[in-house]
Design a protein around this motif. Structure first.
Motif, PDB file in Angstrom:
ATOM      1  N   ILE A   9      44.623  35.212  43.266  1.00 50.38           N
ATOM      2  CA  ILE A   9      45.873  35.772  42.716  1.00 50.38           C
ATOM      3  C   ILE A   9      45.537  36.956  42.029  1.00 50.38           C
ATOM      4  O   ILE A   9      44.652  37.145  41.478  1.00 50.38           O
ATOM      5  N   ARG A  10      46.839  38.043  42.154  1.00 50.52           N
ATOM      6  CA  ARG A  10      46.546  39.286  41.529  1.00 50.52           C
ATOM      7  C   ARG A  10      46.985  39.118  40.190  1.00 50.52           C
ATOM      8  O   ARG A  10      48.201  38.571  39.896  1.00 50.52           O
ATOM      9  N   ARG A  11      46.136  39.295  39.224  1.00 49.50           N
ATOM     10  CA  ARG A  11      46.471  39.240  37.774  1.00 49.50           C
ATOM     11  C   ARG A  11      46.761  40.487  37.171  1.00 49.50           C
ATOM     12  O   ARG A  11      45.746  41.314  37.498  1.00 49.50           O
ATOM     13  N   PHE A  12      47.436  40.490  35.876  1.00 47.54           N
ATOM     14  CA  PHE A  12      47.632  41.671  35.316  1.00 47.54           C
ATOM     15  C   PHE A  12      48.265  41.170  33.891  1.00 47.54           C
ATOM     16  O   PHE A  12      49.370  40.700  33.899  1.00 47.54           O
ATOM     17  N   ASN A  13      47.528  41.409  32.749  1.00 49.31           N
ATOM     18  CA  ASN A  13      48.050  41.300  31.466  1.00 49.31           C
ATOM     19  C   ASN A  13      48.160  42.671  30.660  1.00 49.31           C
ATOM     20  O   ASN A  13      47.101  43.334  30.462  1.00 49.31           O
ATOM     21  N   PRO A  14      49.311  43.210  30.692  1.00 45.87           N
ATOM     22  CA  PRO A  14      49.568  44.353  30.004  1.00 45.87           C
ATOM     23  C   PRO A  14      48.942  44.722  28.773  1.00 45.87           C
ATOM     24  O   PRO A  14      48.516  45.795  28.354  1.00 45.87           O
ATOM     25  N   GLU A  15      48.621  43.577  28.104  1.00 46.30           N
ATOM     26  CA  GLU A  15      48.098  43.793  26.758  1.00 46.30           C
ATOM     27  C   GLU A  15      46.550  43.852  26.563  1.00 46.30           C
ATOM     28  O   GLU A  15      45.946  44.348  25.703  1.00 46.30           O
ATOM     29  N   VAL A  16      45.906  43.606  27.716  1.00 47.65           N
ATOM     30  CA  VAL A  16      44.365  43.646  28.025  1.00 47.65           C
ATOM     31  C   VAL A  16      43.953  44.505  29.108  1.00 47.65           C
ATOM     32  O   VAL A  16      42.825  45.053  28.933  1.00 47.65           O
ATOM     33  N   ASP A  17      44.789  44.470  30.220  1.00 51.55           N
ATOM     34  CA  ASP A  17      44.192  44.783  31.540  1.00 51.55           C
ATOM     35  C   ASP A  17      44.741  46.479  31.457  1.00 51.55           C
ATOM     36  O   ASP A  17      45.885  46.741  31.251  1.00 51.55           O
ATOM     37  N   GLU A  18      43.814  47.374  32.085  1.00 53.59           N
ATOM     38  CA  GLU A  18      44.138  48.713  32.484  1.00 53.59           C
ATOM     39  C   GLU A  18      44.741  48.765  33.847  1.00 53.59           C
ATOM     40  O   GLU A  18      45.563  49.506  34.048  1.00 53.59           O
ATOM     41  N   ARG A  19      44.542  47.699  34.559  1.00 54.87           N
ATOM     42  CA  ARG A  19      45.081  47.493  36.121  1.00 54.87           C
ATOM     43  C   ARG A  19      44.921  46.408  36.588  1.00 54.87           C
ATOM     44  O   ARG A  19      43.908  45.389  36.013  1.00 54.87           O
ATOM     45  N   PRO A  20      45.573  45.996  37.738  1.00 52.68           N
ATOM     46  CA  PRO A  20      45.798  44.723  38.101  1.00 52.68           C
ATOM     47  C   PRO A  20      44.218  44.422  38.899  1.00 52.68           C
ATOM     48  O   PRO A  20      43.402  45.229  39.273  1.00 52.68           O
ATOM     49  N   HIS A  21      43.749  43.251  38.913  1.00 48.97           N
ATOM     50  CA  HIS A  21      42.693  42.470  39.475  1.00 48.97           C
ATOM     51  C   HIS A  21      42.836  41.162  40.075  1.00 48.97           C
ATOM     52  O   HIS A  21      43.987  40.485  39.728  1.00 48.97           O
ATOM     53  N   ASP A  22      42.161  40.802  40.951  1.00 50.29           N
ATOM     54  CA  ASP A  22      42.203  39.527  41.611  1.00 50.29           C
ATOM     55  C   ASP A  22      41.480  38.653  41.069  1.00 50.29           C
ATOM     56  O   ASP A  22      40.349  38.802  40.673  1.00 50.29           O
ATOM     57  N   GLU A  23      41.814  37.200  40.966  1.00 49.11           N
ATOM     58  CA  GLU A  23      40.945  36.139  40.499  1.00 49.11           C
ATOM     59  C   GLU A  23      41.259  35.030  41.479  1.00 49.11           C
ATOM     60  O   GLU A  23      42.325  34.810  42.052  1.00 49.11           O
ATOM     61  N   GLU A  24      39.926  34.134  41.585  1.00 53.26           N
ATOM     62  CA  GLU A  24      40.150  33.268  42.575  1.00 53.26           C
ATOM     63  C   GLU A  24      39.820  31.917  42.219  1.00 53.26           C
ATOM     64  O   GLU A  24      39.090  31.692  41.190  1.00 53.26           O
ATOM     65  N   TYR A  25      40.966  31.059  42.522  1.00 53.46           N
ATOM     66  CA  TYR A  25      40.730  29.549  42.183  1.00 53.46           C
ATOM     67  C   TYR A  25      40.702  28.676  43.349  1.00 53.46           C
ATOM     68  O   TYR A  25      41.136  28.819  44.206  1.00 53.46           O
ATOM     69  N   ILE A  26      39.893  27.518  43.169  1.00 54.86           N
ATOM     70  CA  ILE A  26      39.856  26.410  44.013  1.00 54.86           C
ATOM     71  C   ILE A  26      40.684  25.368  43.682  1.00 54.86           C
ATOM     72  O   ILE A  26      40.452  24.666  42.434  1.00 54.86           O
ATOM     73  N   VAL A  27      41.600  25.165  44.695  1.00 51.18           N
ATOM     74  CA  VAL A  27      42.644  24.051  44.439  1.00 51.18           C
ATOM     75  C   VAL A  27      42.745  23.051  45.325  1.00 51.18           C
ATOM     76  O   VAL A  27      42.729  23.354  46.420  1.00 51.18           O
TER      77      VAL A  27
END
Ligand code: SF4
Ligand code: FES
Length: 235
Positions: A9-27
């Protein structure tokens, strides 16, 4: 059969991230689970900070359009069985990301409002309904199916190049009222849709048609509006 899906999932939290990054989850998932089911499992059981829009869960409200394995889709309509064990999701392109999978749709709806998406008729109200023949209704049947999900507009290279372009979705809604035999604002609609940011920005890439989860022939509708603009009338 239960699968362990690797959901990136492409994640981005404008309060803490400078740029988007990907995080992986096993579901853990079944083949008939939708991508929206997977996102819900991540949010409810693994990471409550994940942000995305959803409402109906059944392809009606249009709120969960996103890039899924590189193509614009509704997360609630596409199933794990169609995608396999590796799935990537990212926000729609061409609109500012507010957080994670949520984009700022205000420019999209501003373009929608530009095309006057409502029936205009100031003739005396008849005693009954404003009747229309089945043939006249058929003229714009396809474009009544739009759920304003933005998948078409955000798949359009012309919109990526210039966000001022009204975009396929707005033109689809323009088509829906332009070709309605009860409408009396055809002249205004043709002027608006023929403006610099209107139909002539379309380069007939067909990306919109491929992206539409409702199967609307978007490029064809845009072509019909172009022809009406050239003729200067609807017939
Ligand atoms: Fe979504 Fe299709 Fe409407 Fe575009 S035309 S906003 S892809 S439903
Ligand atoms: Fe409503 Fe997917 S949640 S269309």
């Amino acid at each position: 059969m239960t699968l362990d899906v690797r959901l990136r999932i492409r994640r981005f939290n404008p309060e803490v991230d400078e740029r988007p990054h990907d995080e992986e989850y096993i579901v853990a998932a079944e083949e008939h689970d939708s991508v929206l089911d997977l996102l819900n499992r991540v949010k409810w059981y693994q990471d409550g900070t994940l942000a995305y829009r959803r409402s109906c869960g059944h392809g009606v409200c249009g709120s969960d359009a996103m890039q899924i394995n590189g193509a614009n889709r509704l997360a609630c309509k596409i199933l794990v069985g169609e995608l396999g064990e590796r799935i990537t999701v990212a926000p729609l392109l061409g609109l500012r990301v507010l957080k994670d999978l949520i984009v700022d749709l205000e420019p999209f709806f501003a373009h929608y409002r530009t095309v006057m998406p409502f029936l205009v008729n100031d003739e005396p109200v008849p005693a009954g309904e404003r009747l229309q023949s089945p043939e006249a209704r058929e003229r714009y049947d396809d474009t009544t199916k739009c759920i304003l999900c933005a998948a078409c507009t955000t798949a359009c290279p012309s919109f990526w190049a210039d966000g001022g372009y009204y975009g396929p979705a707005a033109i689809v809604l323009g088509h829906r009222f332009l070709f309605d035999s009860r409408d009396r604002a055809g002249g205004d609609r043709l002027r608006i849709l023929g403006e610099q940011m209107g139909v002539w920005r379309c380069r007939t890439a067909f990306s919109c048609t491929l992206a539409c989860p409702r199967g609307i022939e978007v490029t064809r509708a845009i072509g019909e509006v172009k022809q009406a603009v050239v003729r200067g009338r609807v017939d």
